[in-house]
Design a protein around this motif. Sequence first.
Motif, PDB file in Angstrom:
ATOM      1  N   SER A 107     -35.346  39.333   8.976  1.00  0.00           N
ATOM      2  CA  SER A 107     -34.751  39.001  10.268  1.00  0.00           C
ATOM      3  C   SER A 107     -34.060  40.203  10.912  1.00  0.00           C
ATOM      4  O   SER A 107     -33.449  40.076  11.957  1.00  0.00           O
ATOM      5  CB  SER A 107     -33.785  37.826  10.120  1.00  0.00           C
ATOM      6  OG  SER A 107     -32.991  37.982   8.981  1.00  0.00           O
ATOM      7  N   PHE A 109     -34.505  43.845  12.696  1.00  0.00           N
ATOM      8  CA  PHE A 109     -35.566  44.520  13.432  1.00  0.00           C
ATOM      9  C   PHE A 109     -35.842  45.906  12.843  1.00  0.00           C
ATOM     10  O   PHE A 109     -34.937  46.582  12.358  1.00  0.00           O
ATOM     11  CB  PHE A 109     -35.169  44.642  14.905  1.00  0.00           C
ATOM     12  CG  PHE A 109     -35.256  43.343  15.642  1.00  0.00           C
ATOM     13  CD1 PHE A 109     -36.444  42.944  16.228  1.00  0.00           C
ATOM     14  CD2 PHE A 109     -34.162  42.498  15.710  1.00  0.00           C
ATOM     15  CE1 PHE A 109     -36.529  41.730  16.892  1.00  0.00           C
ATOM     16  CE2 PHE A 109     -34.241  41.289  16.373  1.00  0.00           C
ATOM     17  CZ  PHE A 109     -35.425  40.903  16.970  1.00  0.00           C
ATOM     18  N   PRO A 164     -37.036  33.974  12.570  1.00  0.00           N
ATOM     19  CA  PRO A 164     -36.977  32.689  13.269  1.00  0.00           C
ATOM     20  C   PRO A 164     -38.310  32.285  13.897  1.00  0.00           C
ATOM     21  O   PRO A 164     -38.615  31.101  14.002  1.00  0.00           O
ATOM     22  CB  PRO A 164     -35.904  32.908  14.339  1.00  0.00           C
ATOM     23  CG  PRO A 164     -35.684  34.374  14.410  1.00  0.00           C
ATOM     24  CD  PRO A 164     -36.061  34.937  13.078  1.00  0.00           C
ATOM     25  N   GLY A 165     -39.108  33.267  14.278  1.00  0.00           N
ATOM     26  CA  GLY A 165     -40.367  32.947  14.953  1.00  0.00           C
ATOM     27  C   GLY A 165     -41.537  32.756  14.020  1.00  0.00           C
ATOM     28  O   GLY A 165     -42.673  32.611  14.459  1.00  0.00           O
TER      29      GLY A 165
ATOM     30  N   ALA B 170     -28.286  44.884  13.112  1.00  0.00           N
ATOM     31  CA  ALA B 170     -29.715  45.049  12.823  1.00  0.00           C
ATOM     32  C   ALA B 170     -30.560  43.870  13.286  1.00  0.00           C
ATOM     33  O   ALA B 170     -31.753  44.012  13.497  1.00  0.00           O
ATOM     34  CB  ALA B 170     -29.920  45.280  11.328  1.00  0.00           C
ATOM     35  N   SER B 171     -29.938  42.711  13.417  1.00  0.00           N
ATOM     36  CA  SER B 171     -30.731  41.559  13.861  1.00  0.00           C
ATOM     37  C   SER B 171     -30.539  41.279  15.348  1.00  0.00           C
ATOM     38  O   SER B 171     -30.943  40.229  15.841  1.00  0.00           O
ATOM     39  CB  SER B 171     -30.372  40.328  13.033  1.00  0.00           C
ATOM     40  OG  SER B 171     -28.991  40.088  13.115  1.00  0.00           O
ATOM     41  N   GLU B 172     -29.937  42.224  16.036  1.00  0.00           N
ATOM     42  CA  GLU B 172     -29.755  42.074  17.478  1.00  0.00           C
ATOM     43  C   GLU B 172     -31.107  42.137  18.180  1.00  0.00           C
ATOM     44  O   GLU B 172     -31.881  43.065  17.969  1.00  0.00           O
ATOM     45  CB  GLU B 172     -28.854  43.215  17.969  1.00  0.00           C
ATOM     46  CG  GLU B 172     -28.099  42.913  19.233  1.00  0.00           C
ATOM     47  CD  GLU B 172     -27.195  44.089  19.601  1.00  0.00           C
ATOM     48  OE1 GLU B 172     -27.334  44.586  20.716  1.00  0.00           O
ATOM     49  OE2 GLU B 172     -26.389  44.525  18.738  1.00  0.00           O
ATOM     50  N   ASP B 173     -31.369  41.162  19.009  1.00  0.00           N
ATOM     51  CA  ASP B 173     -32.657  41.037  19.683  1.00  0.00           C
ATOM     52  C   ASP B 173     -32.647  41.912  20.944  1.00  0.00           C
ATOM     53  O   ASP B 173     -32.041  41.547  21.944  1.00  0.00           O
ATOM     54  CB  ASP B 173     -32.855  39.558  20.038  1.00  0.00           C
ATOM     55  CG  ASP B 173     -34.284  39.235  20.398  1.00  0.00           C
ATOM     56  OD1 ASP B 173     -35.147  40.132  20.286  1.00  0.00           O
ATOM     57  OD2 ASP B 173     -34.535  38.090  20.792  1.00  0.00           O
ATOM     58  N   LEU B 174     -33.301  43.057  20.869  1.00  0.00           N
ATOM     59  CA  LEU B 174     -33.240  43.987  22.001  1.00  0.00           C
ATOM     60  C   LEU B 174     -34.539  43.950  22.804  1.00  0.00           C
ATOM     61  O   LEU B 174     -35.620  43.913  22.238  1.00  0.00           O
ATOM     62  CB  LEU B 174     -33.010  45.416  21.486  1.00  0.00           C
ATOM     63  CG  LEU B 174     -31.700  45.653  20.753  1.00  0.00           C
ATOM     64  CD1 LEU B 174     -31.718  47.013  20.076  1.00  0.00           C
ATOM     65  CD2 LEU B 174     -30.522  45.551  21.707  1.00  0.00           C
ATOM     66  N   ARG B 541     -46.626  41.933  14.328  1.00  0.00           N
ATOM     67  CA  ARG B 541     -46.339  40.506  14.306  1.00  0.00           C
ATOM     68  C   ARG B 541     -45.004  40.202  13.621  1.00  0.00           C
ATOM     69  O   ARG B 541     -44.233  39.364  14.093  1.00  0.00           O
ATOM     70  CB  ARG B 541     -47.461  39.762  13.572  1.00  0.00           C
ATOM     71  CG  ARG B 541     -47.130  38.320  13.483  1.00  0.00           C
ATOM     72  CD  ARG B 541     -48.239  37.364  13.087  1.00  0.00           C
ATOM     73  NE  ARG B 541     -49.465  37.928  12.648  1.00  0.00           N
ATOM     74  CZ  ARG B 541     -50.659  37.523  13.092  1.00  0.00           C
ATOM     75  NH1 ARG B 541     -50.731  36.591  13.998  1.00  0.00           N
ATOM     76  NH2 ARG B 541     -51.747  38.054  12.608  1.00  0.00           N
ATOM     77  N   ALA B 542     -44.746  40.892  12.510  1.00  0.00           N
ATOM     78  CA  ALA B 542     -43.502  40.643  11.779  1.00  0.00           C
ATOM     79  C   ALA B 542     -42.306  40.868  12.700  1.00  0.00           C
ATOM     80  O   ALA B 542     -41.291  40.194  12.598  1.00  0.00           O
ATOM     81  CB  ALA B 542     -43.414  41.564  10.568  1.00  0.00           C
ATOM     82  N   GLU B 543     -42.446  41.815  13.605  1.00  0.00           N
ATOM     83  CA  GLU B 543     -41.358  42.139  14.516  1.00  0.00           C
ATOM     84  C   GLU B 543     -41.237  41.061  15.596  1.00  0.00           C
ATOM     85  O   GLU B 543     -40.136  40.637  15.947  1.00  0.00           O
ATOM     86  CB  GLU B 543     -41.674  43.507  15.138  1.00  0.00           C
ATOM     87  CG  GLU B 543     -40.503  44.288  15.629  1.00  0.00           C
ATOM     88  CD  GLU B 543     -39.518  44.695  14.555  1.00  0.00           C
ATOM     89  OE1 GLU B 543     -39.754  44.438  13.357  1.00  0.00           O
ATOM     90  OE2 GLU B 543     -38.478  45.243  14.929  1.00  0.00           O
ATOM     91  N   ASN B 545     -42.012  38.017  15.274  1.00  0.00           N
ATOM     92  CA  ASN B 545     -41.484  36.789  14.666  1.00  0.00           C
ATOM     93  C   ASN B 545     -39.969  36.748  14.691  1.00  0.00           C
ATOM     94  O   ASN B 545     -39.367  35.700  14.585  1.00  0.00           O
ATOM     95  CB  ASN B 545     -41.959  36.687  13.207  1.00  0.00           C
ATOM     96  CG  ASN B 545     -43.392  36.211  13.105  1.00  0.00           C
ATOM     97  OD1 ASN B 545     -43.943  35.670  14.058  1.00  0.00           O
ATOM     98  ND2 ASN B 545     -44.002  36.430  11.951  1.00  0.00           N
ATOM     99  N   LYS B 546     -39.340  37.928  14.796  1.00  0.00           N
ATOM    100  CA  LYS B 546     -37.882  37.983  14.694  1.00  0.00           C
ATOM    101  C   LYS B 546     -37.204  37.716  16.017  1.00  0.00           C
ATOM    102  O   LYS B 546     -36.019  37.436  16.056  1.00  0.00           O
ATOM    103  CB  LYS B 546     -37.451  39.370  14.199  1.00  0.00           C
ATOM    104  CG  LYS B 546     -37.935  39.689  12.806  1.00  0.00           C
ATOM    105  CD  LYS B 546     -37.761  41.166  12.505  1.00  0.00           C
ATOM    106  CE  LYS B 546     -38.494  41.536  11.225  1.00  0.00           C
ATOM    107  NZ  LYS B 546     -38.608  42.980  11.045  1.00  0.00           N
ATOM    108  N   THR B 547     -37.937  37.845  17.088  1.00  0.00           N
ATOM    109  CA  THR B 547     -37.279  37.790  18.389  1.00  0.00           C
ATOM    110  C   THR B 547     -37.054  36.353  18.836  1.00  0.00           C
ATOM    111  O   THR B 547     -37.815  35.449  18.515  1.00  0.00           O
ATOM    112  CB  THR B 547     -38.084  38.551  19.449  1.00  0.00           C
ATOM    113  OG1 THR B 547     -37.364  38.535  20.668  1.00  0.00           O
ATOM    114  CG2 THR B 547     -39.458  37.945  19.648  1.00  0.00           C
TER     115      THR B 547
END
Lengths: 396, 558
Positions: A107, A109, A164-165, B170-174, B541-543, B545-547
């Motif tokens: 999770s 980035f 999450p996605g 690190a998990s901030e959605d930019l 894709r892995a990236e 999935n995180k957004t």
Amino acid sequence: MKQYEWINMLKVRGSVGRVGLPSPGTGRFYYQNKFGAGSNVVFGNPNSNFSAPTYIQTQYGNPYVTFEESLKKNIGLDVLLFHDKLSITADIFNDTRSNILTTRSASSFATYGATVPSTNYGMNYNQGYELSVMYRDQVKDFTYSVTGNLSFARNERRILDEAPGLASNLKATGTRLGTYFGYHVLGFYADQNDIDKSPVNKVTSFTSIPGDFKYQDINGDGIINNQDVMPIGHPNIPEYNASLNLQAGYKGFQLSVLFNGVTNVSSNVIFQSATLGQYYGPMLDRWTPDNPNPSRPASRPGLVANPNESLNDFMLQDASYIKLRNVQLSYSLPRQVLNRLRLNGLTILVSGQNLITWTKFYGLDPENTMTGNAYAPATTTIPTTKVLNFGLNLSL
Amino acid sequence: MNKFIYLLSLVITITAVSCQKDFLQRDVGIQTDLDQVFKDPLQASRFGDFTYTFSINDYGRLSGYKGMTSQFTDESIANNAQTEVATMNSGQWLDGGASDVTGIYTQMYRGIRNANLMLKMMEKTPRTPEYNVNYIKGEQLYLRAYFYFELLRRFGGVVILTEAQDFTAASEDLPRNTYDETLTQILTDVDQAISLLPLTNADWPNPAAQANRATGAAGMALKARVLMFDASPLNNTAGDAAKWQKAAAASKAIIDLGKYSLEANYANVLTIANSNEYIRIWPRGGRGFIGTYLSDFLIPTSMGGAQSNLSPVQNHVDLYEMKNGKPITDPTSGYDPQNPYLNRDPRFYVNILYNNVTWQGRAIETWQTEPNAQGVITYGRDHGTAVSVTKTSYYLKRLWPEASRSGSTANALLNYVFYRYAEVLLNYAEATNEATGPNEEVYKSVNAVRKRAGMPDLPEGLSKDDMRARIWNERAVEFAFEDMRWWDILRWKKGAAYVAKPMTGMRVIKNTNGTFSYTVVELPAFQKVFNEHMYLYPIPRAEMNKTSGALKQNPGWE
């Protein structure tokens, strides 16, 4: 209370406990950052280049790191009945393990640009019961006992580091530890026409042939690939464990027999030998145009990554078994004979382990669950060995 | 007894003394704080040097060392479909195995983070004569620009970070920055790097050990490449001549330095240790044979290697002109399809191994016979039906130094070249031709490259379109297998024309009288996929999935 005399003991137990557990593999200084030498980088003339040392962060510490926590609850019952002949122990438990140290890499980035330190995040839940019943008695010189054990444990990964996605069929959150992720088989490709109108199988680089498994295109993108797997079968850890132990003695003879069985467990089945390039016997019932409802898919040239060998719910097998785990028969010579021989003891014994296995699983051993879908490592798994012992115990 | 008491008290004293120290004290030498690291100029500069390790630094870098971007293109195919190449060939760029998508995305951001950290922390370090802050800053900025460009040419605009994040972020959605913002970031960094860095390798103190770090000229070459990318059809749909003008000026600036020139012999370009043609290389010491891309990727068992998984294709071979300077498609060129390797561009003989050419002391045999009465085909010893022999009758010579052979301990040099002067000349020619047409400058630059190769000048009076075609061809031949073709195809938007075309090979039949007949054959098994949305890579894709929605996928990859 006289009418309750057949009850020798009745005890109800209960416990609730919260314990801290050190996370495995983190060491004492996990809260610290560490720095040290990194891989060298080359500069200068290629013929006499200079390998420049680098200095890097070798550990990404988490200053907030703390213990993992386990909240265990348990209610138990101990009963002794009929002059201690029958004893029963029963337990119901649950265990919530939280703050499990987890790398949040799924999770975090990639833009962050470094290893993320593990944080206390994950949670597992485990619940089940254990039951043990023993009956023992004696009829003149004949003593015997029967012990049965049954345990059931089911766990759930409640909080995991997952993006999450992530598509719901790929999510491990909510599944059990050791869950298999594989393809769902809809049937077999009947012919080329069937292949052409089905989603493209890109599980391996091999194109489909009639008789290959027709996998479900879960995400509906027209391509079957590693995004189309889902939880299948039972986990690779059995949920039910049971055993039955029989013991009997008559004068110098002692006999002990132990059965052991498990169920709610799956194991993958392999098709072919890794070294011989040959298929195993059940492949005789493979798909052919004349055999459209077989137990195995069409055969392909051996020893190549075969799309049919990818983990799927058609081939994943029930790995339940009952094993005759242990048998032991011994005879101790009586005192009078020993005295004549000027010995303190003489026992002759025969014992065997893993003598018989009852299972529907086809493979070397249901006990060693094959978790991967690559056949080579699976075939090299060593099965439990059958052991026969003959013994003579002499005491002077 | 007295002795015993004495001894006991000694023990107690020693214990007491040792207890005064903090017994939980860490080992000396382990540092736990970045500030501490940056108190020492030597450690600080080494921390900065680590940024270099995130560079792309070899040709064979996919699937370990068993794949090249060359195999994405019409230069070559992957015989054994190594995952990291096959996923690209089949259009499965979202597959986790497509490392040029997933791996590079991660690798570049790791480099960017290290550069960002270094740029921030370096000011805290005490100055010494060796700790040259200008140079260090210039290196980090150059590398950051390089990393962002590697991202830009793959993904378009990307998330720009110019400061290292704390791990809690690190998990901030930019969201991604735009193409223009990313381009501006690169150009800002590279301009500043050029002004800070020593101009050439020779200007580094102690060049024997410090050459091939970042230099001002390397920055200029990167800038020229970036501006070429920006002016190319992919990013310049309107055909804005001003963009080409800027690109031409950037290349001209390098030419005007007067520091660089073409290496005399094209065959030495990758293998020579030092050359005025190199603007920046990744120095590669002598390469061994076993367990390297040589024996495990290029060289078939018949030549002492383990496997050969790259076959140059006929599509590429056909691009080599005749020695007289005419393309083989020209009826007056003298090209004989039954003697196809006669009198070709001399670079052909440097880059490609073909049937019956002498190599390492014997003739290469990639022929086969017609089936005999029993239907059996006999193959030459470098050919056959096995997976890891050529599928096209060609082997790659360019990256296979002749000294590299089984059993030999000779280590042959083969550098990874980031930028060389020929690229500057051809960039300049291409940009000038696009901006102003085929003027004298254009001819001069292309002809310089051709002359060095042993090729005649381009014919006078070419139209702008003809000139463009000749320059594109020149680049395909000059930079064959140098990790250039793929990026050219993408920026020219020629994927459908070059990549999605049928791949072809040569079937060389050895006749009973010993002569050879040649037939070009299509290789449907090696057909590559290229669709319109593939000019930009997908965000892994892995990236995605995180957004939770801030990070947007490129069109066509959703």
